[in-house]
Design a protein around this motif. Structure first.
Motif, short mmCIF file in Angstrom:
data_model
loop_
_atom_site.label_atom_id
_atom_site.label_comp_id
_atom_site.label_asym_id
_atom_site.label_seq_id
_atom_site.Cartn_x
_atom_site.Cartn_y
_atom_site.Cartn_z
N GLN A 94 0.81 -1.12 0.14
CA GLN A 94 0.05 -0.46 0.52
C GLN A 94 0.79 1.25 -0.36
OE1 GLN A 94 -2.93 0.30 3.55
NE2 GLN A 94 -3.45 -2.36 3.16
N SER A 97 2.34 1.35 -3.34
CA SER A 97 1.99 2.15 -4.84
C SER A 97 1.24 3.16 -4.34
CB SER A 97 0.31 0.88 -4.56
OG SER A 97 -0.07 0.84 -3.56
N SER A 98 1.24 3.82 -3.13
CA SER A 98 0.44 5.42 -2.39
C SER A 98 1.24 6.25 -4.21
CB SER A 98 0.68 5.57 -2.19
OG SER A 98 2.35 6.17 -1.09
N GLU A 100 3.83 7.66 -3.32
CA GLU A 100 4.50 8.65 -2.51
C GLU A 100 6.28 8.62 -2.04
OE1 GLU A 100 3.64 11.54 -1.92
OE2 GLU A 100 2.19 11.69 -2.53
N VAL A 103 6.92 8.88 4.09
CA VAL A 103 5.44 8.36 4.34
C VAL A 103 5.74 9.06 5.32
CG1 VAL A 103 4.62 6.26 4.39
CG2 VAL A 103 5.03 6.31 2.84
N GLN A 107 0.76 8.12 9.39
CA GLN A 107 0.07 6.96 8.51
C GLN A 107 0.42 5.69 8.65
OE1 GLN A 107 1.51 7.82 4.42
NE2 GLN A 107 0.18 7.38 3.62
#
Length: 163
Positions: A94, A97-98, A100, A103, A107
């Protein structure tokens, strides 16, 4: 791959096989210098992730650190290591694949909380006590009351949708 026992730079792969979830490859290796055998895991890494801590400092994302942070509240709980591996793999995918590259720790913590809430309620509360920085027993009571309230609301919504 460097031998963890003698430091020899080269090692020979003796056996390779996919992991149970096919997210990594398990390799048995042997050092030609000292003869020791050891296991390594190879995983796909889509992009380099950097973690932004609460104080603004950054550090490279560490999958093993994420695994340890989930294993700690799971101590002495009836959950298999394979389930934890799936949770960690899911969170990492996750994050990757964001899109960014940076992080926030909040989050990651939120994603761990979501995963633990469905995996094991005791571990969920244990993790929350650190993640939400509980200072006294009343913090636990308030958190548990919130969980009970959310469960009641979810149960009502589920019963309404069945009608």
């Amino acid at each position: 791959m460097k031998c963890p026992f003698c430091g020899e730079i080269d090692s020979q792969v003796k056996d390779s096989r996919p992991s149970e979830d096919s997210a990594s490859i398990r390799r048995r290796r042997q050092c030609p210098s000292c003869g020791a055998r050891f296991t390594t895991f190879e995983r796909v890494q889509i992009r380099e992730l950097t973690v932004v801590k609460n104080d603004g400092t950054t550090q490279p994302f560490d999958r093993d650190k994420l695994m340890r942070s989930i294993q700690t509240p799971m101590r002495k709980r009836p959950v298999q290591i394979e389930q934890l591996e799936k949770v960690v793999t899911s969170i990492v995918r996750q994050l990757e694949s964001s899109g960014e590259t940076e992080v926030a720790t909040k989050q990651i913590g939120s994603m761990v909380m979501d995963a633990l809430s469905t995996l094991d309620q005791i571990a969920y509360v244990r993790y929350a006590s650190v993640y939400k920085d509980f200072r006294e027993t009343n913090d636990f009571n308030e958190f548990l009351d919130d969980i009970k309230h959310l469960k009641v609301v979810a149960d009502k919504a589920a019963s309404t949708s069945k009608e």
